[in-house]
Design an enzyme around this catalytic site. Structure first.
Site, short mmCIF file in Angstrom:
data_model
loop_
_atom_site.label_atom_id
_atom_site.label_comp_id
_atom_site.label_asym_id
_atom_site.label_seq_id
_atom_site.Cartn_x
_atom_site.Cartn_y
_atom_site.Cartn_z
N HIS A 4 0.81 -1.23 0.00
CA HIS A 4 0.00 0.00 0.00
C HIS A 4 0.83 1.27 0.00
O HIS A 4 0.28 2.37 -0.02
CB HIS A 4 -0.91 0.02 1.23
CG HIS A 4 -1.51 -1.31 1.53
ND1 HIS A 4 -1.03 -2.14 2.52
CD2 HIS A 4 -2.52 -1.97 0.93
CE1 HIS A 4 -1.74 -3.26 2.53
NE2 HIS A 4 -2.63 -3.19 1.58
N GLY A 20 -7.65 12.53 6.77
CA GLY A 20 -8.28 11.40 6.09
C GLY A 20 -8.18 11.53 4.57
O GLY A 20 -7.96 10.55 3.87
N ARG A 43 -3.09 3.88 -4.69
CA ARG A 43 -4.52 4.05 -4.41
C ARG A 43 -4.91 5.51 -4.14
O ARG A 43 -5.91 5.78 -3.48
CB ARG A 43 -4.96 3.21 -3.20
CG ARG A 43 -4.98 1.73 -3.53
CD ARG A 43 -5.34 0.92 -2.29
NE ARG A 43 -5.27 -0.50 -2.62
CZ ARG A 43 -6.34 -1.27 -2.74
NH1 ARG A 43 -7.54 -0.81 -2.52
NH2 ARG A 43 -6.20 -2.54 -3.06
N ARG A 87 -3.28 12.54 13.88
CA ARG A 87 -4.39 12.61 12.93
C ARG A 87 -5.00 14.01 13.01
O ARG A 87 -5.17 14.56 14.10
CB ARG A 87 -5.44 11.54 13.30
CG ARG A 87 -6.83 11.83 12.75
CD ARG A 87 -7.75 10.62 12.82
NE ARG A 87 -9.16 11.00 12.82
CZ ARG A 87 -9.83 11.46 11.77
NH1 ARG A 87 -9.22 11.65 10.61
NH2 ARG A 87 -11.11 11.77 11.86
N ILE A 88 -5.29 14.59 11.85
CA ILE A 88 -6.10 15.82 11.85
C ILE A 88 -7.34 15.53 11.01
O ILE A 88 -7.22 15.11 9.86
CB ILE A 88 -5.35 17.08 11.36
CG1 ILE A 88 -4.54 16.82 10.11
CG2 ILE A 88 -4.44 17.64 12.42
CD1 ILE A 88 -3.91 18.09 9.58
N MET A 178 -14.26 8.31 12.86
CA MET A 178 -14.18 6.92 12.42
C MET A 178 -12.77 6.31 12.38
O MET A 178 -12.60 5.22 11.83
CB MET A 178 -14.84 6.78 11.04
CG MET A 178 -16.31 7.23 11.07
SD MET A 178 -17.16 7.04 9.50
CE MET A 178 -17.36 5.28 9.46
N GLU A 179 -11.77 6.98 12.93
CA GLU A 179 -10.39 6.48 12.78
C GLU A 179 -9.56 6.43 14.07
O GLU A 179 -8.61 5.65 14.17
CB GLU A 179 -9.61 7.35 11.78
CG GLU A 179 -10.10 7.30 10.34
CD GLU A 179 -11.30 8.20 10.08
OE1 GLU A 179 -11.55 9.10 10.91
OE2 GLU A 179 -11.99 8.00 9.08
N SER A 201 -17.23 19.30 12.60
CA SER A 201 -17.83 19.67 11.31
C SER A 201 -19.35 19.67 11.37
O SER A 201 -20.01 20.29 10.55
CB SER A 201 -17.36 18.71 10.22
OG SER A 201 -17.74 17.39 10.55
N ASP A 202 -19.91 18.96 12.37
CA ASP A 202 -21.36 18.92 12.50
C ASP A 202 -21.75 18.56 13.92
O ASP A 202 -20.96 17.96 14.65
CB ASP A 202 -21.98 17.92 11.50
CG ASP A 202 -21.29 16.56 11.54
OD1 ASP A 202 -20.09 16.50 11.24
OD2 ASP A 202 -21.95 15.58 11.89
N1 HPA Z 1 -20.02 10.54 12.24
C1 HPA Z 1 -18.88 9.91 11.99
N2 HPA Z 1 -17.81 10.54 11.58
C2 HPA Z 1 -17.86 11.87 11.43
C3 HPA Z 1 -19.01 12.58 11.69
C4 HPA Z 1 -20.15 11.87 12.12
O1 HPA Z 1 -21.21 12.45 12.37
N3 HPA Z 1 -18.76 13.88 11.42
C5 HPA Z 1 -17.48 13.95 11.01
N4 HPA Z 1 -16.93 12.74 11.01
#
Ligand code: HPA
Length: 230
Positions: A4, A20, A43, A87-88, A178-179, A201-202
């Site tokens: 990889h 990511g 990749r 990680r950022i 997720m990481e 981000s949310d």
């Molecule tokens: N879930 C999982 N991963 C994420 C999210 C989320 O709401 N926002 C940014 N990364």
């Protein structure tokens, strides 16, 4: 060198900054680094080695999710003898009072996944970030008057989840991504150092969110924070 990663031994710095997204790697390289050399593009997982204020660093994408992060982090620690990975990335807030754009430093990561069990047969579901790295990051943030929040991160295997498992709340997880669990577990496994600097981000409770464009531009503070640890 690995299935990889085509970088040769010695082409990867001792510290790796990992967003990511490969586009973000390119953004960091173009805007913050000097003397850059492309060392991997297998990749599309771009990795560049260069310098920041004269100090050597590699910026490499992790891809999305623990399986992807796990492959690259394992090879970086175990084949390329990397010492530190930061990680950022972005995360979703699980508490109403954590606003978008907030900067989160992972104190620890919790997961409902069986990542640790699949790797080592152990039942670990919570793992701490490097205290040494975190203290350095907190010190830099303080000096630059940057608000940063130490938090427990829930590392999920599923982005489009339909419910929040009760153990996530029980473990006081404040944000989700997720990481991070895979990264911290592997750092611990290989006796190395790692942490995550995450920009919110949310917000899953208030539904406030950054636009795709803002996700690109609002990460400056986290990038500089990570680079200043070198
Ligand atoms: N879930 C999982 N991963 C994420 C999210 C989320 O709401 N926002 C940014 N990364």
């Amino acid at each position: 060198m690995t299935p990889h990663n085509e970088a040769k031994l010695g082409e990867i710095a001792k510290t790796v900054i990992m967003p990511g997204d490969p586009n973000r790697v390119k953004f960091i390289v173009d805007n913050f680094l000097d003397n850059t050399k492309l060392v991997n593009q297998v990749r599309g997982i771009l990795a560049y080695t260069g310098t920041y204020k004269g100090k050597e660093v590699t910026v490499m994408a992790s891809g999305m999710g623990m399986p992807s992060m796990g492959i690259y982090a394992t090879e970086l620690f175990n084949v390329y003898d990397v010492d530190k990975i930061i990680r950022i990335g972005t995360c979703g807030a699980l508490k109403a009072d954590i606003s978008v754009e907030s900067i989160i430093l992972a104190k620890e990561a919790y997961t409902t996944s069986n990542y640790a069990h699949s790797l080592t047969g152990t039942e670990t579901n919570i793992i701490a970030a490097s205290t040494e790295l975190n203290n350095k990051i907190l010190e830099i943030a303080k000096k630059s008057n940057l608000d940063i929040m130490l938090a427990t991160v829930n590392t999920s295997d599923i982005f489009y989840t339909e419910y929040i498992d009760e153990t996530i709340e029980k473990n006081n997880c404040e944000v989700v991504e997720m990481e991070t669990f895979a990264l911290l577990f592997l750092a611990n496994h290989f006796n190395k150092e790692a942490t995550s600097i995450l920009t919110v981000s949310d917000n899953l409770i208030t539904k406030e969110e950054l636009s795709a464009e803002e996700r690109e531009t609002k990460l400056h503070k986290a990038i500089v924070l990570a680079l200043e640890t070198l």
